[in-house]
Design an enzyme around this catalytic site. Sequence first.
Site, PDB file in Angstrom:
ATOM      1  N   GLY A  12       0.932  -1.282  -0.277  1.00  0.00           N
ATOM      2  CA  GLY A  12      -0.054  -0.332  -0.261  1.00  0.00           C
ATOM      3  C   GLY A  12       0.628   1.004   0.018  1.00  0.00           C
ATOM      4  O   GLY A  12       0.254   2.729   0.742  1.00  0.00           O
ATOM      5  N   SER A  13       1.537   0.772  -0.297  1.00  0.00           N
ATOM      6  CA  SER A  13       3.309   2.914  -0.498  1.00  0.00           C
ATOM      7  C   SER A  13       2.177   3.320  -2.177  1.00  0.00           C
ATOM      8  O   SER A  13       1.958   4.432  -1.769  1.00  0.00           O
ATOM      9  CB  SER A  13       4.212   1.917  -0.903  1.00  0.00           C
ATOM     10  OG  SER A  13       4.384   1.892  -1.767  1.00  0.00           O
ATOM     11  N   ASN A  14       1.876   2.959  -2.504  1.00  0.00           N
ATOM     12  CA  ASN A  14       1.178   3.858  -3.673  1.00  0.00           C
ATOM     13  C   ASN A  14      -0.322   4.390  -3.270  1.00  0.00           C
ATOM     14  O   ASN A  14      -0.604   5.976  -3.010  1.00  0.00           O
ATOM     15  CB  ASN A  14       0.811   2.918  -5.100  1.00  0.00           C
ATOM     16  CG  ASN A  14       2.611   3.200  -5.446  1.00  0.00           C
ATOM     17  OD1 ASN A  14       2.319   3.432  -6.234  1.00  0.00           O
ATOM     18  ND2 ASN A  14       2.282   1.970  -5.623  1.00  0.00           N
ATOM     19  N   MET A  77      -3.522  -7.802  -7.041  1.00  0.00           N
ATOM     20  CA  MET A  77      -2.953  -8.251  -7.576  1.00  0.00           C
ATOM     21  C   MET A  77      -3.972  -9.487  -8.101  1.00  0.00           C
ATOM     22  O   MET A  77      -4.087 -10.409  -8.049  1.00  0.00           O
ATOM     23  CB  MET A  77      -2.447  -9.483  -6.398  1.00  0.00           C
ATOM     24  CG  MET A  77      -0.991  -8.401  -6.463  1.00  0.00           C
ATOM     25  SD  MET A  77       0.121  -7.482  -7.971  1.00  0.00           S
ATOM     26  CE  MET A  77       1.650  -7.856  -7.361  1.00  0.00           C
ATOM     27  N   ASN A  92      -4.437   1.384 -13.595  1.00  0.00           N
ATOM     28  CA  ASN A  92      -3.435   0.395 -13.173  1.00  0.00           C
ATOM     29  C   ASN A  92      -2.068   1.124 -13.356  1.00  0.00           C
ATOM     30  O   ASN A  92      -1.659   2.146 -14.328  1.00  0.00           O
ATOM     31  CB  ASN A  92      -3.235  -1.087 -13.824  1.00  0.00           C
ATOM     32  CG  ASN A  92      -2.022  -1.604 -12.944  1.00  0.00           C
ATOM     33  OD1 ASN A  92      -2.514  -1.673 -12.276  1.00  0.00           O
ATOM     34  ND2 ASN A  92      -1.707  -2.381 -13.308  1.00  0.00           N
ATOM     35  N   HIS A  94       1.965  -0.017 -13.659  1.00  0.00           N
ATOM     36  CA  HIS A  94       2.911  -1.806 -13.259  1.00  0.00           C
ATOM     37  C   HIS A  94       4.164  -0.925 -13.277  1.00  0.00           C
ATOM     38  O   HIS A  94       4.330   0.086 -14.405  1.00  0.00           O
ATOM     39  CB  HIS A  94       2.894  -1.977 -14.110  1.00  0.00           C
ATOM     40  CG  HIS A  94       3.307  -2.960 -14.570  1.00  0.00           C
ATOM     41  ND1 HIS A  94       3.448  -4.117 -14.018  1.00  0.00           N
ATOM     42  CD2 HIS A  94       4.001  -3.346 -15.265  1.00  0.00           C
ATOM     43  CE1 HIS A  94       3.671  -5.505 -14.064  1.00  0.00           C
ATOM     44  NE2 HIS A  94       4.916  -4.617 -15.321  1.00  0.00           N
TER      45      HIS A  94
HETATM   46  C1  GAR Z   1       3.973  -1.676  -7.293  1.00  0.00           C
HETATM   47  O1  GAR Z   1       5.000  -1.440  -7.661  1.00  0.00           O
HETATM   48  C2  GAR Z   1       2.575  -1.204  -8.253  1.00  0.00           C
HETATM   49  O2  GAR Z   1       3.838  -0.641  -9.953  1.00  0.00           O
HETATM   50  C3  GAR Z   1       2.687  -2.796  -8.510  1.00  0.00           C
HETATM   51  O3  GAR Z   1       3.017  -3.142  -7.057  1.00  0.00           O
HETATM   52  C4  GAR Z   1       3.519  -2.801  -6.541  1.00  0.00           C
HETATM   53  C5  GAR Z   1       2.586  -1.817  -5.056  1.00  0.00           C
HETATM   54  O4  GAR Z   1       3.342  -1.636  -3.869  1.00  0.00           O
HETATM   55  N1  GAR Z   1       1.606  -3.716  -9.673  1.00  0.00           N
HETATM   56  C6  GAR Z   1       2.075  -4.331 -10.769  1.00  0.00           C
HETATM   57  O5  GAR Z   1       2.988  -5.387  -9.889  1.00  0.00           O
HETATM   58  C7  GAR Z   1       1.107  -4.662 -11.211  1.00  0.00           C
HETATM   59  N2  GAR Z   1       1.522  -6.216 -11.692  1.00  0.00           N
HETATM   60  P1  GAR Z   1       2.494  -0.859  -3.175  1.00  0.00           P
HETATM   61  O6  GAR Z   1       1.417  -2.062  -2.870  1.00  0.00           O
HETATM   62  O7  GAR Z   1       2.956  -0.355  -2.289  1.00  0.00           O
HETATM   63  O8  GAR Z   1       2.507   0.179  -2.870  1.00  0.00           O
END
Ligand code: GAR
Length: 171
Positions: A12-14, A77, A92, A94
Site C-alpha cells: 500500500g505504499s502507492n 493482484m 493501473n 505497473h
Molecule cells: C507497485 O510497484 C506496483 O507497480 C506493482 O505492485 C506494487 C505495489 O506496491 N503492481 C504490479 O506489479 C501490477 N502488475 P504498493 O502496494 O507498495 O503500492
Amino acid sequence: MKKILVFASGEGSNFEAIVHYFKDKNVQVELLCDKKYAKVLKRAKNLGISSHFVEFENTYEFLKNNKFDLYVLAGYMRILPQEVLNLGTFVNIHPSLLPKFKGKNAIKRAFLSGEKETGVSIHYVIKEVDSGEIIAQQKCKIETFMTLFELEEKIHKMEHKLYPKVIEELL
Ligand code: GAR
C-alpha cells in the site's frame, strides 16, 4: 468533490502516496482491499481513510452499490472481469516499461535481464493483464553498480510521484 477508489492487495505504499497528495485537494480517497490482513488496511486506518474489505467475488456487487469517478489499481493482484470494468474507468500502475515485463516481479525480471533501462507505466485497465492503452510512462536507468533493492527503491519513488499527478489530470 471527486471520489476515487484505490484497489490494493498488499503493502500500500502507492495508496499512501495518493492519500497524501490529495489531502487538501477536494478529492475523496477510499480503499478497496481483497486481503483481510494486508498492510494497506492498517495504513488506511492510520490515515483516517475509509476502507472496504471486499472479496474478489463480491467486487461487482460492491461497485454496483458504490460509485466513484475513477478506480485506481495500485498493487491489486487480481484480474478484474469485463463486467466489473464496464462499471467505470479503471487505471493501473505497473513497474516496467510496458509492454515489457508484464505480470509479477517486473522489477526483478528487468534487473536480471541485463536491460539498461526500465521504468513505470500507467495504463487503462482491460481484461488482459498489464495491457491497456498507456497513459504515462517514465524511464529509469539501470546503473551497473545498482543492487536490485536500490532499483526497487528508485522505481517505487517514481511511482509515488507520478501516479497521483496522472490521477489528478484524469479527474
Ligand atoms: C507497485 O510497484 C506496483 O507497480 C506493482 O505492485 C506494487 C505495489 O506496491 N503492481 C504490479 O506489479 C501490477 N502488475 P504498493 O502496494 O507498495 O503500492
